[in-house]
Write a protein that holds these residues in place. Structure first.
Motif, mmCIF file in Angstrom:
data_model
loop_
_atom_site.group_PDB
_atom_site.id
_atom_site.type_symbol
_atom_site.label_atom_id
_atom_site.label_comp_id
_atom_site.label_asym_id
_atom_site.label_seq_id
_atom_site.Cartn_x
_atom_site.Cartn_y
_atom_site.Cartn_z
ATOM 1 N N THR A 81 0.704 -1.137 0.019
ATOM 2 C CA THR A 81 -0.006 -0.116 -0.111
ATOM 3 C C THR A 81 0.724 1.061 -0.092
ATOM 4 O OG1 THR A 81 -0.094 -0.057 2.445
ATOM 5 C CG2 THR A 81 -1.886 -1.125 1.421
ATOM 6 N N LYS A 120 5.356 1.409 -5.626
ATOM 7 C CA LYS A 120 5.206 -0.087 -5.252
ATOM 8 C C LYS A 120 5.486 -0.986 -6.149
ATOM 9 C CE LYS A 120 1.010 1.339 -4.334
ATOM 10 N NZ LYS A 120 1.234 2.940 -4.493
ATOM 11 N N LYS A 180 -5.520 -3.310 -8.492
ATOM 12 C CA LYS A 180 -4.600 -4.155 -7.850
ATOM 13 C C LYS A 180 -4.026 -5.159 -9.088
ATOM 14 C CE LYS A 180 -7.703 -7.624 -6.197
ATOM 15 N NZ LYS A 180 -8.460 -8.228 -4.901
ATOM 16 N N MET A 222 -1.443 -2.931 -4.532
ATOM 17 C CA MET A 222 -2.550 -2.109 -4.576
ATOM 18 C C MET A 222 -2.389 -0.741 -5.147
ATOM 19 S SD MET A 222 -4.498 -4.549 -3.166
ATOM 20 C CE MET A 222 -6.034 -3.739 -2.930
ATOM 21 N N GLY A 255 -2.656 2.861 -5.537
ATOM 22 C CA GLY A 255 -2.401 4.104 -4.694
ATOM 23 C C GLY A 255 -3.304 5.260 -4.990
ATOM 24 N N ARG A 292 -8.126 3.569 -2.743
ATOM 25 C CA ARG A 292 -7.646 3.285 -1.286
ATOM 26 C C ARG A 292 -8.223 2.741 -0.689
ATOM 27 N NH1 ARG A 292 -4.803 9.457 -1.357
ATOM 28 N NH2 ARG A 292 -3.552 9.113 -2.903
ATOM 29 N N TRP A 304 -7.861 -1.080 -0.053
ATOM 30 C CA TRP A 304 -6.686 -1.607 0.826
ATOM 31 C C TRP A 304 -7.382 -2.210 1.973
ATOM 32 C CZ3 TRP A 304 -3.273 3.385 1.514
ATOM 33 C CH2 TRP A 304 -2.720 3.628 0.351
ATOM 34 N N VAL A 336 1.578 -6.009 5.911
ATOM 35 C CA VAL A 336 1.271 -4.946 5.310
ATOM 36 C C VAL A 336 2.596 -4.053 4.798
ATOM 37 C CG1 VAL A 336 0.202 -2.701 5.013
ATOM 38 C CG2 VAL A 336 -0.952 -4.698 5.569
ATOM 39 N N TYR A 353 3.932 -0.455 3.730
ATOM 40 C CA TYR A 353 3.490 0.769 3.312
ATOM 41 C C TYR A 353 4.670 1.579 2.625
ATOM 42 C CZ TYR A 353 0.986 5.244 3.481
ATOM 43 O OH TYR A 353 0.448 6.226 2.935
ATOM 44 N N GLU A 408 -3.366 8.551 5.063
ATOM 45 C CA GLU A 408 -3.447 7.448 4.691
ATOM 46 C C GLU A 408 -3.190 6.177 5.386
ATOM 47 O OE1 GLU A 408 -5.720 6.959 2.449
ATOM 48 O OE2 GLU A 408 -5.843 9.041 1.935
#
Ligand SMILES: Nc1nc2c(ncn2[C@@H]2O[C@H](COP(=O)(O)OP(=O)(O)OP(=O)(O)O)[C@@H](O)[C@H]2O)c(=O)[nH]1
Ligand SMILES: [Mg+2]
Lengths: 301, 168
Positions: free
Chosen positions: A18, A25, A46, A63, A65, A70, A73, A83, A85, A101
């Motif tokens: 995420t 990502k 995704k 995922m 962004g 969002r 997620w 997870v 980030y 977020e």
């Protein structure tokens, strides 16, 4: 493979990536999978990929962004073990939005006891923004149960260390980063040295190996002119020099027995480094090579 | 859908995209000709399905209408955009053959540096017309001849067209 076998496919080691759009990502995931930089289009919702490491399957949930995605997620948290980030360290203007977020997912991570790993990405663009600053600005000191790593999915900086951490959080198993080279040196097509990196930060040593074994081995090899070919030179004093010519560069790696890894692993690593440098087209801007090779070598030494 | 729409190769087309720059979101840029129930909300997930990646075909339905979508990259200085062109296909349209035409058209636009959202939107009516008439699609200086691609690949765009030709 039977019908519906895809339903049975295990998502035991599900990692959810995420972070804001454009934070990197997709680029991080593909770097972890392929060992080099790949450019992506924005992720539409995704993207699911998997990878097997030492017999353990990892499911990457990459995922989207953008604000539109969002909300998704949260819907993916259920069977997630870790997870990730991702923060774009160079985009300080969006730190506030990124913090907001992150704030939205924290309560769920806490409730479901999901581990959090923060990737402070794009280190190549903003080396001056240190982890201390990120911890302060994102008020991470208040969160328990998280780890943070500094990486660049473009240059490769810190990717192996990050993967080692990621893997242990996700699977509970330890893999060790191996040192695959005592020294690495890159030359242009004509055999002119552009940069040398050695395991120690010893400039004298760098100079010595550049002038010594590396250079004489390269001079012999530079004459062959056959692209994508490789050769090994054994030196009694130093070890074995693996030399590889890619499309526009020549790379040399010094392998020693005391590295305790098979020489073909080092050979493969040199090939990956050369592919990476070719992808970035570094021969067109030789002044950047030293920096780029240094960043990538954090994975090899 | 009217009888005429049903028998055309494509009755409607749409251009959509997800731009690569910071802060963008998926968007439907143009639907031509406009269709009342085709709003951004109703068709976005069909023209830009979740998990969509460039240079792939996707098929979805809107009631009885079949939508064929092709995705591609639009080159930008930074990260590239994800673009898509969608078509509502007629009942006699041979989808596999339409795919060949769409792929070739997008490739030619790309090779001529004409693959961008502005050009796609401006020429959408011409693209639909060219597909339906199986004639030339002229986009600025580029000429894409649907008929000759069909001929070269020895394919037809609609069921029964060979039979029809033989009859007259
Ligand atoms: N300089 C630099 N650029 C990077 C790095 N990581 C990613 N990028 C660039 O940043 C842009 C965004 O990367 P993506 O991986 O597509 O970002 P994302 O987080 O997947 O974005 P969404 O899919 O929209 O959520 C691309 O142009 C990448 O090339 C990095 O470490 N350094
Ligand atoms: Mg992405």
């Amino acid at each position: 493979m039977g019908l519906f076998s895809f339903l049975k496919r295990s998502t035991k080691n599900k990692a959810l990536f995420t972070g804001l759009d454009h934070s990197g990502k997709s680029t991080i995931i593909s770097f972890l999978q392929e060992g080099r930089f790949v450019e992506h289009v924005p992720t539409m919702g995704k993207d699911l990929t998997e990878m097997e490491v030492q017999g353990v399957r990892i499911n990457f949930f990459d995922m989207g962004g953008q604000s539109h995605f969002r909300q998704m997620w949260l819907g993916e948290m259920d069977d997630t073990k870790c997870v990730v980030y991702v923060i774009d360290k160079s985009d300080t203007a969006r730190f506030k939005e990124a913090k907001q977020e992150l704030g939205k997912i924290l309560p769920i991570l806490k409730k479901k006891q999901i581990k959090l790993l923060i990737f402070a990405n794009k280190h190549d663009l903003a080396p001056e923004v240190d982890l201390g600053q990120i911890i302060t600005e994102f008020e991470l000191a208040n969160i328990s149960n998280f780890e943070i790593v500094e990486v660049s999915a473009k240059t490769g900086y810190g990717m192996t260390d990050a993967f080692v951490k990621f893997y242990s959080i996700l699977t509970g198993q330890i893999i060790r980063k191996s040192v695959v080279a005592s020294a690495i040196s890159i030359y242009n097509e004509g055999g002119v040295p552009l940069t040398v990196q050695s395991g120690g930060d010893d400039e004298e040593f760098n100079k010595k190996i550049l002038e010594g074994g590396f250079l004489s081995a390269i001079t012999a090899f530079a004459k062959t002119k056959i692209k994508n070919s490789s050769v090994k030179f054994e030196s009694q004093d130093d070890g074995t020099y693996i030399i590889l010519r890619s499309d526009n560069l020549i790379g040399a790696l010094l392998w020693k027995e005391d590295l305790q890894i098979p020489i073909n692993v080092s050979e493969e690593a040199l090939k990956e480094l050369m592919d990476h440098l070719e992808t970035l087209q570094v021969h067109k801007h030789e002044e950047e090579i030293s920096h780029l090779v240094q960043q990538y070598c954090t994975n090899l030494m | 859908m009217s009888e005429e729409e049903m028998s055309s190769v494509v009755s409607c087309s749409m251009v959509s995209g997800l731009e690569g720059h910071t802060g963008s979101n998926p968007m439907v840029l143009k639907v031509h000709p406009p269709v009342q129930d085709f709003t951004e909300e109703t068709i976005i997930s069909k023209v830009l399905p979740h998990g969509a990646t460039p240079y792939k075909f996707y098929i979805d339905h809107m009631d009885s209408r079949k939508i064929l979508v092709y995705t591609f990259e639009i080159h930008q200085d930074g990260r590239n955009d994800l673009g898509s062109i969608g078509f509502v296909v007629g009942k006699d349209t041979i989808i596999d053959n339409l795919k060949i035409i769409i792929q070739a058209l997008v490739k030619e636009m790309e090779d001529n540096q004409l693959l961008d959202f502005t050009t796609l939107q401006a020429y959408l009516p011409k693209i639909i017309e060219g597909l339906n008439k199986q004639s030339k699609i002229k986009i600025e200086k580029m000429k894409f001849d649907v008929a000759s691609v069909l001929r070269n690949n020895k394919i037809e765009l609609q069921l029964g067209s060979r039979k029809a030709k033989g009859m007259f």
